[in-house]
Design a protein around this motif. Sequence first.
Motif, mmCIF file in Angstrom:
data_model
loop_
_atom_site.group_PDB
_atom_site.id
_atom_site.type_symbol
_atom_site.label_atom_id
_atom_site.label_comp_id
_atom_site.label_asym_id
_atom_site.label_seq_id
_atom_site.Cartn_x
_atom_site.Cartn_y
_atom_site.Cartn_z
ATOM 1 N N GLY A 132 0.932 6.721 -11.609
ATOM 2 C CA GLY A 132 2.084 7.561 -11.310
ATOM 3 C C GLY A 132 2.449 8.424 -12.506
ATOM 4 O O GLY A 132 1.605 9.129 -13.064
ATOM 5 N N ALA A 133 3.712 8.340 -12.927
ATOM 6 C CA ALA A 133 4.174 9.163 -14.046
ATOM 7 C C ALA A 133 3.702 8.641 -15.391
ATOM 8 O O ALA A 133 3.786 9.352 -16.397
ATOM 9 N N LEU A 134 3.198 7.408 -15.436
ATOM 10 C CA LEU A 134 2.774 6.803 -16.700
ATOM 11 C C LEU A 134 1.261 6.843 -16.836
ATOM 12 O O LEU A 134 0.534 6.355 -15.963
ATOM 13 N N ALA A 135 0.795 7.421 -17.933
ATOM 14 C CA ALA A 135 -0.631 7.447 -18.245
ATOM 15 C C ALA A 135 -0.806 7.096 -19.718
ATOM 16 O O ALA A 135 0.115 7.258 -20.523
ATOM 17 N N ALA A 136 -1.974 6.602 -20.069
ATOM 18 C CA ALA A 136 -2.220 6.242 -21.456
ATOM 19 C C ALA A 136 -3.715 6.157 -21.712
ATOM 20 O O ALA A 136 -4.495 5.881 -20.799
ATOM 21 N N THR A 137 -4.105 6.393 -22.969
ATOM 22 C CA THR A 137 -5.502 6.290 -23.377
ATOM 23 C C THR A 137 -5.612 5.409 -24.612
ATOM 24 O O THR A 137 -4.787 5.489 -25.517
ATOM 25 N N GLN A 138 -6.642 4.550 -24.650
ATOM 26 C CA GLN A 138 -6.907 3.754 -25.855
ATOM 27 C C GLN A 138 -7.552 4.614 -26.936
ATOM 28 O O GLN A 138 -7.342 4.389 -28.131
ATOM 29 N N PHE A 139 -8.314 5.598 -26.542
ATOM 30 C CA PHE A 139 -8.954 6.501 -27.502
ATOM 31 C C PHE A 139 -7.976 7.589 -27.941
ATOM 32 O O PHE A 139 -6.858 7.705 -27.435
ATOM 33 N N HIS A 140 -8.418 8.385 -28.891
ATOM 34 C CA HIS A 140 -7.603 9.475 -29.425
ATOM 35 C C HIS A 140 -8.078 10.810 -28.846
ATOM 36 O O HIS A 140 -9.052 11.385 -29.339
ATOM 37 N N PRO A 141 -7.407 11.354 -27.846
ATOM 38 C CA PRO A 141 -7.828 12.656 -27.315
ATOM 39 C C PRO A 141 -7.709 13.763 -28.359
ATOM 40 O O PRO A 141 -8.509 14.699 -28.360
ATOM 41 N N GLU A 142 -6.727 13.648 -29.249
ATOM 42 C CA GLU A 142 -6.528 14.685 -30.273
ATOM 43 C C GLU A 142 -7.639 14.692 -31.313
ATOM 44 O O GLU A 142 -7.750 15.638 -32.101
ATOM 45 N N LYS A 143 -8.493 13.665 -31.312
ATOM 46 C CA LYS A 143 -9.636 13.590 -32.234
ATOM 47 C C LYS A 143 -10.958 13.626 -31.485
ATOM 48 O O LYS A 143 -12.012 13.377 -32.084
ATOM 49 N N SER A 144 -10.900 13.941 -30.190
ATOM 50 C CA SER A 144 -12.083 13.861 -29.335
ATOM 51 C C SER A 144 -12.658 15.227 -28.974
ATOM 52 O O SER A 144 -13.262 15.390 -27.904
ATOM 53 N N GLY A 146 0.786 -1.229 0.000
ATOM 54 C CA GLY A 146 0.000 0.000 0.000
ATOM 55 C C GLY A 146 0.813 1.271 0.000
ATOM 56 O O GLY A 146 0.259 2.376 0.098
ATOM 57 N N LEU A 147 2.144 1.157 -0.125
ATOM 58 C CA LEU A 147 2.983 2.353 -0.131
ATOM 59 C C LEU A 147 2.848 3.141 -1.434
ATOM 60 O O LEU A 147 3.085 4.343 -1.460
ATOM 61 N N VAL A 148 2.485 2.453 -2.508
ATOM 62 C CA VAL A 148 2.306 3.092 -3.807
ATOM 63 C C VAL A 148 0.828 3.097 -4.163
ATOM 64 O O VAL A 148 0.144 2.078 -3.998
ATOM 65 N N GLU A 149 0.346 4.226 -4.632
ATOM 66 C CA GLU A 149 -1.070 4.339 -4.988
ATOM 67 C C GLU A 149 -1.418 3.405 -6.141
ATOM 68 O O GLU A 149 -0.664 3.283 -7.109
ATOM 69 N N ALA A 150 -2.538 2.722 -6.032
ATOM 70 C CA ALA A 150 -2.976 1.806 -7.083
ATOM 71 C C ALA A 150 -3.300 2.582 -8.363
ATOM 72 O O ALA A 150 -3.757 3.732 -8.305
ATOM 73 N N PRO A 151 -3.066 1.974 -9.510
ATOM 74 C CA PRO A 151 -3.405 2.640 -10.778
ATOM 75 C C PRO A 151 -4.896 2.958 -10.851
ATOM 76 O O PRO A 151 -5.727 2.207 -10.337
ATOM 77 N N LYS A 152 -5.201 4.066 -11.481
ATOM 78 C CA LYS A 152 -6.584 4.428 -11.762
ATOM 79 C C LYS A 152 -6.902 3.970 -13.185
ATOM 80 O O LYS A 152 -6.283 4.437 -14.139
ATOM 81 N N VAL A 153 -7.845 3.053 -13.318
ATOM 82 C CA VAL A 153 -8.178 2.469 -14.615
ATOM 83 C C VAL A 153 -9.567 2.933 -15.041
ATOM 84 O O VAL A 153 -10.533 2.795 -14.284
ATOM 85 N N THR A 154 -9.639 3.490 -16.229
ATOM 86 C CA THR A 154 -10.903 3.906 -16.836
ATOM 87 C C THR A 154 -11.320 2.843 -17.853
ATOM 88 O O THR A 154 -10.484 2.343 -18.615
ATOM 89 N N TRP A 155 -12.611 2.511 -17.866
ATOM 90 C CA TRP A 155 -13.113 1.431 -18.719
ATOM 91 C C TRP A 155 -14.116 1.956 -19.743
ATOM 92 O O TRP A 155 -14.743 2.999 -19.535
ATOM 93 N N ALA A 156 -14.265 1.207 -20.833
ATOM 94 C CA ALA A 156 -15.318 1.447 -21.819
ATOM 95 C C ALA A 156 -15.824 0.084 -22.276
ATOM 96 O O ALA A 156 -15.268 -0.954 -21.878
ATOM 97 N N GLU A 157 -16.864 0.068 -23.106
ATOM 98 C CA GLU A 157 -17.427 -1.206 -23.550
ATOM 99 C C GLU A 157 -17.656 -1.225 -25.054
ATOM 100 O O GLU A 157 -18.149 -0.264 -25.641
ATOM 101 N N HIS A 158 -17.268 -2.350 -25.667
ATOM 102 C CA HIS A 158 -17.621 -2.660 -27.051
ATOM 103 C C HIS A 158 -17.488 -4.178 -27.198
ATOM 104 O O HIS A 158 -16.390 -4.704 -27.364
ATOM 105 N N GLY A 159 -18.620 -4.859 -27.081
ATOM 106 C CA GLY A 159 -18.592 -6.319 -27.069
ATOM 107 C C GLY A 159 -18.226 -6.870 -25.704
ATOM 108 O O GLY A 159 -18.748 -7.890 -25.283
ATOM 109 N N THR A 160 -17.338 -6.194 -25.011
ATOM 110 C CA THR A 160 -16.935 -6.510 -23.649
ATOM 111 C C THR A 160 -16.354 -5.255 -23.028
ATOM 112 O O THR A 160 -16.119 -4.267 -23.716
ATOM 113 N N ARG A 161 -16.102 -5.311 -21.741
ATOM 114 C CA ARG A 161 -15.445 -4.195 -21.078
ATOM 115 C C ARG A 161 -13.958 -4.220 -21.417
ATOM 116 O O ARG A 161 -13.345 -5.284 -21.450
ATOM 117 N N PHE A 162 -13.385 -3.052 -21.672
ATOM 118 C CA PHE A 162 -11.962 -2.983 -21.975
ATOM 119 C C PHE A 162 -11.357 -1.725 -21.369
ATOM 120 O O PHE A 162 -12.066 -0.775 -21.012
#
Length: 213
Positions: free
Chosen positions: A185-197, A162-178
């Motif tokens: 922490g310092a690493l973040a990523a998106t499956q969608f395209h923010p530059e097209k959103s 518990g010394l490190v904060e758990a990742p925050k995961v955002t979900w979406a659905e298409h056929g299944t949850r993904f």
Amino acid sequence: MSRRVVVLDYGFGNVRSAVRALERVGADVELTADKKAALEADGLLVPGVGAFAAVNAGLHAIDGAGIVDRRLAGGRPVLGICVGLQVMFETSTEPGEGLPDGLGQWPGTVERLPAQVVPHMGWTPVQVPAGSVLFDGVEDERFYFVHSYAVQRFELVDTTGGLVEAPKVTWAEHGTRFVAAVENGALAATQFHPEKSGDAGAQLLRNWVGSLG
């Protein structure tokens, strides 16, 4: 003060649209494969369009894995987009020439979506966890996705007690949850395209740029 962001240029990805989107939210942006610039920037964006193995091979050709590792070891922010999210995981079942093993920053496998219509293309709502920095102010918005493969399970065992904060995961659905996004922490990523959103994507990028130290 304007934040310096490098968009990593390794021969694949939505680089020009990503550069323009970051510039519109106030970042000082450089498109380059230069290792020194990528390591020293306030933020590094790893774009990705196309097949997992080919994108991964392109990244390795410029020591992208080493760049990401060194930045994260120093707590320096990295943002992946689309296949730039996928390559942060261990491997993919997507066929293609290149390297099937990802950067391994997170455990998990990128798998084909079990949906009647693939690719998943269009505007989709997301399920945002409490305390998200990326989605602050746009938790209830839709974002633009174009993909056939996704991470459908996220299992990261906490070995720190518990010394490190758990990742925050955002979900979406298409056929299944993904997995639609991860903040770890310092690493973040998106499956969608923010530059097209549209405005929602612009706000997400503004949130990320504003978080850069």
